[in-house]
Every structure is written in structure tokens, then in C-alpha cells.
Design a protein around this motif. Structure first.
Motif, PDB file in Angstrom:
ATOM      1  N   ILE A  51       0.825  -1.207   0.000  1.00 40.13           N
ATOM      2  CA  ILE A  51       0.000   0.000   0.000  1.00 40.13           C
ATOM      3  C   ILE A  51       0.860   1.259   0.000  1.00 40.13           C
ATOM      4  N   LYS A  52       0.496   2.191  -0.856  1.00 44.42           N
ATOM      5  CA  LYS A  52       1.187   3.473  -0.931  1.00 44.42           C
ATOM      6  C   LYS A  52       0.345   4.542  -0.233  1.00 44.42           C
ATOM      7  N   VAL A  53       0.991   5.299   0.658  1.00 42.42           N
ATOM      8  CA  VAL A  53       0.302   6.327   1.438  1.00 42.42           C
ATOM      9  C   VAL A  53       0.809   7.709   1.028  1.00 42.42           C
ATOM     10  N   ALA A  54      -0.108   8.633   0.824  1.00 47.02           N
ATOM     11  CA  ALA A  54       0.245  10.025   0.555  1.00 47.02           C
ATOM     12  C   ALA A  54      -0.310  10.896   1.669  1.00 47.02           C
ATOM     13  N   VAL A  55       0.482  11.867   2.098  1.00 45.89           N
ATOM     14  CA  VAL A  55       0.026  12.848   3.073  1.00 45.89           C
ATOM     15  C   VAL A  55      -0.039  14.189   2.363  1.00 45.89           C
ATOM     16  N   LEU A  56      -1.244  14.718   2.209  1.00 41.65           N
ATOM     17  CA  LEU A  56      -1.411  15.993   1.524  1.00 41.65           C
ATOM     18  C   LEU A  56      -1.263  17.115   2.544  1.00 41.65           C
ATOM     19  N   ALA A  66       3.534  11.844   8.575  1.00 42.29           N
ATOM     20  CA  ALA A  66       4.380  11.195   7.577  1.00 42.29           C
ATOM     21  C   ALA A  66       5.621  10.601   8.221  1.00 42.29           C
ATOM     22  N   GLN A  67       6.244  11.341   9.118  1.00 41.16           N
ATOM     23  CA  GLN A  67       7.448  10.856   9.796  1.00 41.16           C
ATOM     24  C   GLN A  67       7.163   9.561  10.556  1.00 41.16           C
ATOM     25  N   LYS A  68       6.057   9.531  11.298  1.00 40.41           N
ATOM     26  CA  LYS A  68       5.734   8.348  12.088  1.00 40.41           C
ATOM     27  C   LYS A  68       5.379   7.155  11.197  1.00 40.41           C
ATOM     28  N   LEU A  69       4.710   7.418  10.102  1.00 37.08           N
ATOM     29  CA  LEU A  69       4.359   6.323   9.192  1.00 37.08           C
ATOM     30  C   LEU A  69       5.586   5.788   8.471  1.00 37.08           C
ATOM     31  N   VAL A  70       6.521   6.652   8.106  1.00 37.96           N
ATOM     32  CA  VAL A  70       7.783   6.193   7.512  1.00 37.96           C
ATOM     33  C   VAL A  70       8.525   5.317   8.508  1.00 37.96           C
ATOM     34  N   GLN A  71       8.590   5.752   9.746  1.00 36.21           N
ATOM     35  CA  GLN A  71       9.298   4.992  10.783  1.00 36.21           C
ATOM     36  C   GLN A  71       8.638   3.656  11.086  1.00 36.21           C
ATOM     37  N   SER A  72       7.324   3.562  10.882  1.00 38.78           N
ATOM     38  CA  SER A  72       6.622   2.309  11.168  1.00 38.78           C
ATOM     39  C   SER A  72       6.982   1.196  10.190  1.00 38.78           C
ATOM     40  N   GLU A  73       7.417   1.557   8.983  1.00 40.54           N
ATOM     41  CA  GLU A  73       7.812   0.590   7.951  1.00 40.54           C
ATOM     42  C   GLU A  73       6.693  -0.396   7.617  1.00 40.54           C
ATOM     43  N   LYS A  74       5.445   0.039   7.720  1.00 44.87           N
ATOM     44  CA  LYS A  74       4.313  -0.857   7.472  1.00 44.87           C
ATOM     45  C   LYS A  74       3.850  -0.852   6.018  1.00 44.87           C
ATOM     46  N   PHE A  75       4.222   0.182   5.273  1.00 45.61           N
ATOM     47  CA  PHE A  75       3.658   0.362   3.942  1.00 45.61           C
ATOM     48  C   PHE A  75       4.740   0.424   2.866  1.00 45.61           C
ATOM     49  N   SER A  76       4.313   0.255   1.626  1.00 43.24           N
ATOM     50  CA  SER A  76       5.255   0.284   0.507  1.00 43.24           C
ATOM     51  C   SER A  76       5.968   1.624   0.428  1.00 43.24           C
ATOM     52  N   SER A  77       5.214   2.697   0.618  1.00 44.02           N
ATOM     53  CA  SER A  77       5.812   4.034   0.587  1.00 44.02           C
ATOM     54  C   SER A  77       4.921   5.004   1.340  1.00 44.02           C
ATOM     55  N   GLY A  98      13.667  14.853   9.560  1.00 50.09           N
ATOM     56  CA  GLY A  98      14.420  13.782   8.923  1.00 50.09           C
ATOM     57  C   GLY A  98      14.069  13.650   7.457  1.00 50.09           C
ATOM     58  N   LYS A  99      14.432  12.522   6.894  1.00 49.84           N
ATOM     59  CA  LYS A  99      14.249  12.299   5.464  1.00 49.84           C
ATOM     60  C   LYS A  99      12.871  11.712   5.189  1.00 49.84           C
ATOM     61  N   ILE A 100      12.002  12.547   4.648  1.00 48.74           N
ATOM     62  CA  ILE A 100      10.659  12.124   4.259  1.00 48.74           C
ATOM     63  C   ILE A 100      10.494  12.426   2.774  1.00 48.74           C
ATOM     64  N   PRO A 101      10.115  11.444   1.964  1.00 48.13           N
ATOM     65  CA  PRO A 101       9.933  11.706   0.532  1.00 48.13           C
ATOM     66  C   PRO A 101       8.858  12.761   0.283  1.00 48.13           C
ATOM     67  N   VAL A 102       9.137  13.683  -0.624  1.00 53.11           N
ATOM     68  CA  VAL A 102       8.181  14.722  -1.010  1.00 53.11           C
ATOM     69  C   VAL A 102       8.114  14.724  -2.531  1.00 53.11           C
ATOM     70  N   ILE A 213      -7.790  -1.003   6.461  1.00 52.43           N
ATOM     71  CA  ILE A 213      -6.633  -0.216   6.014  1.00 52.43           C
ATOM     72  C   ILE A 213      -6.456   1.005   6.891  1.00 52.43           C
ATOM     73  N   VAL A 214      -7.556   1.687   7.199  1.00 56.25           N
ATOM     74  CA  VAL A 214      -7.478   2.858   8.074  1.00 56.25           C
ATOM     75  C   VAL A 214      -6.968   2.465   9.455  1.00 56.25           C
ATOM     76  N   GLU A 215      -7.452   1.365   9.978  1.00 61.41           N
ATOM     77  CA  GLU A 215      -6.991   0.888  11.279  1.00 61.41           C
ATOM     78  C   GLU A 215      -5.495   0.625  11.274  1.00 61.41           C
ATOM     79  N   LYS A 216      -4.991   0.116  10.167  1.00 57.55           N
ATOM     80  CA  LYS A 216      -3.560  -0.167  10.062  1.00 57.55           C
ATOM     81  C   LYS A 216      -2.750   1.127  10.028  1.00 57.55           C
ATOM     82  N   VAL A 217      -3.286   2.140   9.359  1.00 49.55           N
ATOM     83  CA  VAL A 217      -2.613   3.431   9.331  1.00 49.55           C
ATOM     84  C   VAL A 217      -2.574   4.028  10.726  1.00 49.55           C
ATOM     85  N   VAL A 218      -3.670   3.945  11.430  1.00 49.15           N
ATOM     86  CA  VAL A 218      -3.779   4.528  12.768  1.00 49.15           C
ATOM     87  C   VAL A 218      -3.037   3.694  13.805  1.00 49.15           C
TER      88      VAL A 218
END
Length: 219
Positions: A51-56, A66-77, A98-102, A213-218
């Protein structure tokens, strides 16, 4: 005072959607591939690693999530969608996230499965309609709305639509092909930064797959 605040939060969420479920957020799994079950058996049947996640929005809330989701390593991107990627990248680095893709908003939103809205809140029907139109084709996507529809009310904090509708329901109305949820909108960013073990309410479509999916993000 505490009980009053809790009632206000529940009233606010009930006016967003009728479906509400709690989940502990940003909880690290004991095993990398362990199966979490909050309210749905569907949780075990989804390949979250694809799953790919975007933060608008690259402000404090968007950058923190975004930082916390990157650190969780749960998603493709996990990518912040920005109108000006270079400026947003510089701002994020200057603030120590830190390094967050934009990447550019249109491309990132189009290629993502889950979109977290961390933009300033919009508080009228036409504003929400116009905003929804800027997102592009949202059919099949899961949208987590972290905003609040607050405007310059003369009497202070009010819910514009009363008991008849809500900002979340209006967004769902204008994006009928998406699954819209509200979450992260009743807490301060300091709780997003240190959230382990706390509960977060989710309000939205009862569809099992998108809810999982939402539960996994949260989580």
C-alpha cells in the motif's frame, strides 16, 4: 471539565459520521508480519506492505504523521504531496523531521492508495466541493481526513451543519468513489509525536477492507 471535553469530542465525531471505532495508534507490532484485529477480520487478508500512502500537506501535522508512518515501515511508501516539493523538503529538513519523501501533489495522489488530508480545514459546502475537485480521480482510494471544518464563527467553536450533516459527510458526497474517514482531527500534534498506547477514534464508511486499512494506518 474533563467529562465535558470528552462529551464535546464524542459529539463532534458523531456529527462527522455515525460509525465510530477506537484503535490504538502508531503501535509497533511484536512481529513484523503479525496479524492485528481491531474490528475486522479483513485485517489479516490485506497485503499492507504493497500500500502506498500520501500525506497531503507538509505542515506540522502532515510532517509528523508522515514521519511516524515512515518509521513504522508498514507500507510500501509514504510520501508528502506538495505543490512545491523543493520548498516543502527544505521546510521539513529545517524543522528536523528527517528524510521524508516529497513529490508533486497530482502525481503522488494519483499513484497512492491511501491519502491523509492534513491541510487547513474548509468550513462551507462550496469550499469542500472545490477542494474535492482539485484532488483528481479518487475512485477506489481511502481518504483519512485529519482536518476540522472550523471557520470564523461569531459565537466561537460550532459545527456548521448541526445534526444533519458534517464536513466528512460532505467530502464523501463530493467524492462518491472514495472511502472517506475522519481521524487524527481531535488531538494535538504533540500526541501524534508520542502516541504509543493511546486510543484514536475512527469515523467513516463501514466497508470492511477500507476500514481495516485505516486501522492499520492509525495502529
Amino acid at each position: 471539565m474533563r467529562g465535558s471535553n470528552q462529551r464535546q469530542i464524542l459529539f463532534f465525531l458523531q456529527n462527522i459520521f455515525h460509525f465510530v471505532t477506537p484503535a490504538s495508534f502508531f503501535q509497533k507490532p511484536i512481529l513484523r508480519h503479525s496479524c492485528f484485529q481491531f474490528t475486522s477480520r479483513m485485517m489479516c487478508d490485506i497485503d499492507f506492505s504493497s500500500i502506498k500512502v500520501a500525506v497531503l500537506g507538509g505542515g506540522t501535522v502532515g510532517s509528523t504523521l508522515a514521519q511516524k508512518l515512515v518509521q513504522s515501515e508498514k507500507f510500501s511508501s509514504v510520501t508528502i504531496a506538495a505543490r512545491d516539493p523543493e520548498k516543502t523538503t527544505a521546510d521539513i529538513q529545517a524543522k528536523g523531521y528527517g528524510k521524508i519523501p516529497v513529490a508533486p501533489s497530482s502525481d503522488t495522489l494519483a499513484s497512492s492508495d491511501v491519502i491523509i488530508l492534513a491541510t487547513p480545514g474548509i468550513y462551507d459546502d462550496e469550499g469542500i466541493r472545490s477542494f474535492a475537485a482539485t484532488l483528481g480521480d479518487m475512485n477506489g482510494k481511502v481518504i483519512i481526513d485529519a482536518t476540522n471544518p472550523l471557520g470564523p464563527f461569531s459565537e466561537g467553536l460550532n459545527i456548521r451543519w448541526g445534526n444533519d450533516s458534517s464536513g466528512g459527510e460532505k467530502l464523501q458526497e463530493y467524492l462518491p468513489g472514495a472511502k472517506v474517514y475522519k481521524s487524527f482531527n481531535t488531538i494535538g500534534v504533540e500526541h501524534m509525536q508520542e502516541a504509543l498506547g493511546k486510543d484514536m477514534l475512527i469515523a467513516g464508511d463501514p466497508d470492511d477492507k477500507s476500514k481495516a486499512i485505516v486501522e492499520k494506518v492509525v495502529a
